[in-house]
Design an enzyme around this catalytic site. Sequence first.
Site, PDB file in Angstrom:
ATOM      1  CB  CYS A 163     -51.502  -2.667  32.218  1.00  0.00           C
ATOM      2  SG  CYS A 163     -52.375  -1.456  31.225  1.00  0.00           S
TER       3      CYS A 163
ATOM      4  CG  HIS B 192     -51.282  -8.443  30.201  1.00  0.00           C
ATOM      5  ND1 HIS B 192     -51.564  -7.800  31.378  1.00  0.00           N
ATOM      6  CD2 HIS B 192     -51.443  -7.501  29.218  1.00  0.00           C
ATOM      7  CE1 HIS B 192     -51.871  -6.528  31.130  1.00  0.00           C
ATOM      8  NE2 HIS B 192     -51.807  -6.337  29.834  1.00  0.00           N
TER       9      HIS B 192
ATOM     10  CD  GLU C  11     -49.861 -12.807  27.870  1.00  0.00           C
ATOM     11  OE1 GLU C  11     -50.932 -12.241  27.620  1.00  0.00           O
ATOM     12  OE2 GLU C  11     -49.502 -13.129  29.034  1.00  0.00           O
TER      13      GLU C  11
ATOM     14  CE  LYS D  29     -55.424  -7.677  32.382  1.00  0.00           C
ATOM     15  NZ  LYS D  29     -54.339  -8.624  32.730  1.00  0.00           N
TER      16      LYS D  29
ATOM     17  CG  HIS E 145     -56.875  -4.340  31.622  1.00  0.00           C
ATOM     18  ND1 HIS E 145     -56.079  -4.337  32.754  1.00  0.00           N
ATOM     19  CD2 HIS E 145     -56.051  -4.079  30.578  1.00  0.00           C
ATOM     20  CE1 HIS E 145     -54.831  -4.055  32.411  1.00  0.00           C
ATOM     21  NE2 HIS E 145     -54.790  -3.903  31.095  1.00  0.00           N
TER      22      HIS E 145
ATOM     23  CG  PHE F 251     -51.092   1.946  26.771  1.00  0.00           C
ATOM     24  CD1 PHE F 251     -51.650   1.186  25.774  1.00  0.00           C
ATOM     25  CD2 PHE F 251     -51.123   3.319  26.668  1.00  0.00           C
ATOM     26  CE1 PHE F 251     -52.224   1.794  24.672  1.00  0.00           C
ATOM     27  CE2 PHE F 251     -51.702   3.930  25.570  1.00  0.00           C
ATOM     28  CZ  PHE F 251     -52.253   3.160  24.577  1.00  0.00           C
TER      29      PHE F 251
END
Lengths: 401, 286
Positions: A151, A291, A302, A323, A328, A387
């Site tokens: 990601c 994100h 975050e 997103k 995503h 990830f």
Amino acid sequence: MSNRVCITGIGAITPIGNDIEAFEKSLYDGVSGAGEITRFDASGLPTHIACEVKDFSANYRDIKVDFALKASREAISNSGLSTDQIKKANSSLSIGIGLELFSMDDLIDVRFNGKTSNEISFLNFPSDLCAHMISHEFGFNHSPAIHISACAAGTDAIGDAYKKVKSGSLDICLAGGTDSMVNPMGIAGFCRIGAMTTDNENPKTASRPFDKNRNGFVLGEGAAFLVLESETSAIARGAKVLGYIVGHGNSLDAHSVSDPHPEGRGAYDSMKRALDDSGLDISDIDAISVHGTATPKNDPTETYAIKTLLGDKAKTTPVFATKSLVGHCISAAGAIETVTSVIAFKRQELHQTLNLDEVDESCDLCHVREENLKGDFKYILKNSFGFGGQNSSLIIERGPQ
Amino acid sequence: MRIKSGYNFISSDFESNQLAMKSLDTEIKGLLKDRKLFKFMSKQDKLMALCALKSWEQAKIEEDQDLSRVGIYLCVGILPFDEAPLEKLCVKSITDNKFDIKVFSDLAYNSMNPLLTFKCLPNMALFHTSYNLGVTGRYFMTYSGVSDWVQCLQKGIKDLEDGIIDYAIVGSACDQDNFLVRQFYQRLGHDLNKDPIDSASVMILRRDDLGLQIKDVIESYRPVDIGNKISEIQGKTLELPLGCSQISLEIVTKLESAKENHCETIDHHTDFGTSISIELGGAQHE
């Protein structure tokens, strides 16, 4: 040698628009790209919604190759660069890309129908070939850099390109990302680890970063590219400068195979390193492109990291989550979101985070919600967290007004 | 200037692969910070982590080294999938020997081990390396060939030169003795199908004024027209991960045998159109 790094072209194909113009309109109209999956019958899986690219026919079986070709062509065209100019400069590609398309049909044909691997297109297109196809099409003369940091890959690709142009090793670099995991194995794999929302009945409101009722991400797909160019090169050919990349940092969590560090240590490090690289102060940051996946653990982490970095300024620094509109997009996410920031500078307007009806108490940032936000924005901090604990942040500056 | 201060290489051939993998499992289990994570590791992850841990130990890095100032730069091979779990999924995904999404959703999905997702992600080699060493610095994660590994080397060197890290862990790993890779070789009639080789290599670099040196890395690139030659090129790309280990080995071997002030060059050409020249300098002292 240190060059200022200009953005002189952008291109995108997304679930809410197949080019920059359509994408921009949908962003500010608050259009969700989510719906029932149409590429295959996913109705029997726990999640059967996604943000798919629409009205697009692919030439390659692995559709992310087509996405990459389309978005990169738009970016180069938008930059006004000719093939001759590219070939004369030190030029390259930096691309974030996902895994090879894994085909269950082909595997079953080999296993049960006696077909040889010669008769099928089994795992037909290693993703790195896409990079060499783009390089050949535009005549780049330095090896492409291929980023597979999940990601964070799109943001890493832009950060890497920025550093190469800044240091003078490249004059021009096409940077971005492409991905699609909207296939049976991709959807099933994410379902099995509980990363995606199962709010199938309400696809348009299912992607809800930072909301109290969020329960996982909606998978997206697409591609976006930016032409990064040294200021010397851009000025010499009279290019229009859309913005600048002025900082990049990345970091490793070294914490957990699936979860982010609970205090967002890696997220903090990547933002701080980007800030240090830019030479700016936190007081300079006007907004954050987060994100914001809408998973239960990522959003609070975050938030924590942003509050640690900004202190009291976190209460007044607007944050927006793309997103919520496009889902995503994995390896393309950072690139699509960076293009979003360039569009935001042009309009001096941040799009709203869609579906943020009730802010989770652990996600108490200054969210742009309910309506878009006009303002005076010069610097945007952009985050992507992968990830496995790979974190990447950029600082983007608006172009000359 | 850069000094190699630790390195390691692992490889196995086809015939002894089963034995080698048993040994790999035993060895990596003994070194993991958390043994529970073993079940999350693909063969490629194990190869990379084991090689990196051994290199780190061999390099004798100071115990008080700030691990946020260590960077990891890795290149992995493609298709790191295990056969057994995919075979199971196939059996539970068919009607009349054809893939049936309904059956897949009902049977295969429910039998799918969540660990499969982790094992299939190529970036997990980076996680396992960083986690076991506690490294939180910069990174670059790429695949799948020599020119990509050279980008790792260049990026590690650049970050050292910029002073943002003290050590660069530059590595490659590829799981080539793998049923998908073999299918691929078979389709292409490729020689490596007879003798696929798993391999890994790691070099640990640091900036210094003395010692064994990688003086320069020069590349040139003339992209090839892939359009009509996809099958041909696909065969080449699979060869490349092994090449990373071979070049790492060549660098270390040449550096070790290099005399004072003696320079050597390693040249390599890839089928994608990249030519690489790595200039090495002799040891003044180590």
